[in-house]
Design a protein around this motif. Structure first.
Motif, PDB file in Angstrom:
ATOM      1  N   UNK A   1       0.826  -1.200   0.000  1.00 39.42           N
ATOM      2  CA  UNK A   1       0.000   0.000   0.000  1.00 39.42           C
ATOM      3  C   UNK A   1       0.859   1.249   0.000  1.00 39.42           C
ATOM      4  N   UNK A   2       0.361   2.277  -0.619  1.00 36.79           N
ATOM      5  CA  UNK A   2       1.100   3.537  -0.671  1.00 36.79           C
ATOM      6  C   UNK A   2       0.193   4.719  -0.362  1.00 36.79           C
ATOM      7  N   UNK A   3      -0.829   4.476   0.459  1.00 33.69           N
ATOM      8  CA  UNK A   3      -1.703   5.557   0.901  1.00 33.69           C
ATOM      9  C   UNK A   3      -1.876   5.467   2.408  1.00 33.69           C
ATOM     10  N   UNK A   4      -2.040   6.604   3.037  1.00 33.74           N
ATOM     11  CA  UNK A   4      -2.359   6.680   4.453  1.00 33.74           C
ATOM     12  C   UNK A   4      -3.023   8.032   4.664  1.00 33.74           C
ATOM     13  N   UNK A   5      -4.252   8.027   5.133  1.00 31.18           N
ATOM     14  CA  UNK A   5      -4.978   9.283   5.303  1.00 31.18           C
ATOM     15  C   UNK A   5      -4.344  10.175   6.370  1.00 31.18           C
ATOM     16  N   UNK A   6      -3.533   9.604   7.241  1.00 32.84           N
ATOM     17  CA  UNK A   6      -2.916  10.379   8.317  1.00 32.84           C
ATOM     18  C   UNK A   6      -1.668  11.099   7.802  1.00 32.84           C
ATOM     19  N   UNK A   7      -0.729  10.366   7.217  1.00 36.70           N
ATOM     20  CA  UNK A   7       0.507  10.991   6.738  1.00 36.70           C
ATOM     21  C   UNK A   7       0.310  11.732   5.428  1.00 36.70           C
ATOM     22  N   UNK A   8      -0.811  11.534   4.774  1.00 35.16           N
ATOM     23  CA  UNK A   8      -1.110  12.264   3.546  1.00 35.16           C
ATOM     24  C   UNK A   8      -1.690  13.647   3.805  1.00 35.16           C
ATOM     25  N   UNK A   9      -1.975  13.960   5.061  1.00 40.23           N
ATOM     26  CA  UNK A   9      -2.541  15.257   5.429  1.00 40.23           C
ATOM     27  C   UNK A   9      -1.451  16.330   5.352  1.00 40.23           C
ATOM     28  N   UNK A  10      -1.541  17.206   4.374  1.00 38.99           N
ATOM     29  CA  UNK A  10      -0.497  18.215   4.155  1.00 38.99           C
ATOM     30  C   UNK A  10      -0.556  19.366   5.155  1.00 38.99           C
ATOM     31  N   UNK A  11      -1.611  19.440   5.968  1.00 37.04           N
ATOM     32  CA  UNK A  11      -1.705  20.521   6.951  1.00 37.04           C
ATOM     33  C   UNK A  11      -0.955  20.201   8.238  1.00 37.04           C
ATOM     34  N   UNK A  12      -0.572  18.952   8.434  1.00 39.38           N
ATOM     35  CA  UNK A  12       0.136  18.548   9.653  1.00 39.38           C
ATOM     36  C   UNK A  12       1.611  18.891   9.531  1.00 39.38           C
ATOM     37  N   UNK A  13       2.180  19.452  10.597  1.00 34.00           N
ATOM     38  CA  UNK A  13       3.596  19.809  10.564  1.00 34.00           C
ATOM     39  C   UNK A  13       4.469  18.799  11.301  1.00 34.00           C
ATOM     40  N   UNK A  14       3.857  17.902  12.072  1.00 36.81           N
ATOM     41  CA  UNK A  14       4.643  16.902  12.789  1.00 36.81           C
ATOM     42  C   UNK A  14       3.825  15.626  12.962  1.00 36.81           C
ATOM     43  N   UNK A  15       4.498  14.507  12.784  1.00 35.25           N
ATOM     44  CA  UNK A  15       3.898  13.197  12.997  1.00 35.25           C
ATOM     45  C   UNK A  15       4.744  12.465  14.035  1.00 35.25           C
TER      46      UNK A  15
END
Length: 166
Positions: free
Chosen positions: A62-76
């Motif tokens: 898989x190459x999708x993740x709704x969490x890390x694909x969020x471009x508004x987040x500055x830190x994971x």
């Protein structure tokens, strides 16, 4: 008899009735969700975190993740758990929207991150595939966990530092 048919549905390769296979799949999904909730509660207790934890169920292809694909987040923040009794060296593949993230605060001082473009065949399978994969190498202790963060850089010049996949 229903228990026997349910067991046969898994072991005999599709010889059960469809409603039994559907029921079994539903029970497995419910069990997986309950396990995730229990593990998240335990991790929150161990780490002292007050934030909600989210899981991204990534299969190897898989190459999708709704969490890390969020471009508004500055830190994971990532927590990687090892249920085995021996330490493991792992390469964690994380689909990302950009390579403008740097590795910060790893509990493993030897951890590092590299970025590669998502393989072109991923787009053939899933047109919503994220363009970048972060490859994080870290050591996870036996029966324990390690944490790290990926923090967005101010500049997005990092995208030019991708390692090409041939």
């Amino acid at each position: 008899k229903q228990w026997y048919q349910r067991r046969v549905a898994i072991t005999a390769g599709g010889t059960s009735k469809q409603h039994l296979a559907d029921d079994y799949a539903e029970r497995l999904a419910i069990g997986q969700t309950q396990c995730e909730n229990l593990i998240n509660t335990g991790i929150k207790h161990l780490t002292g975190s007050v934030n909600d934890l989210y899981s991204c169920r990534l299969a190897a292809n898989e190459s999708t993740c709704h969490i890390t694909g969020d471009t508004t987040k500055s830190i994971f923040t990532f927590i990687v758990y090892n249920p085995r009794s021996i330490a493991k060296d792992i390469y964690l593949r994380i689909p990302m929207s950009s390579s403008a993230y740097r590795l910060v605060n790893p509990s493993d001082p030897t951890a590092f991150v590299s970025y590669i473009p998502t393989h072109y065949t991923s787009y053939q399978i899933n047109p919503k595939a994220l363009p970048i994969e972060a490859i994080v190498h870290l050591k996870v202790p036996g029966m324990g966990f390690t944490t790290f963060q990926l923090k967005k850089e101010k500049s997005t010049d990092c995208d030019s530092a991708l390692i090409p996949l041939l």
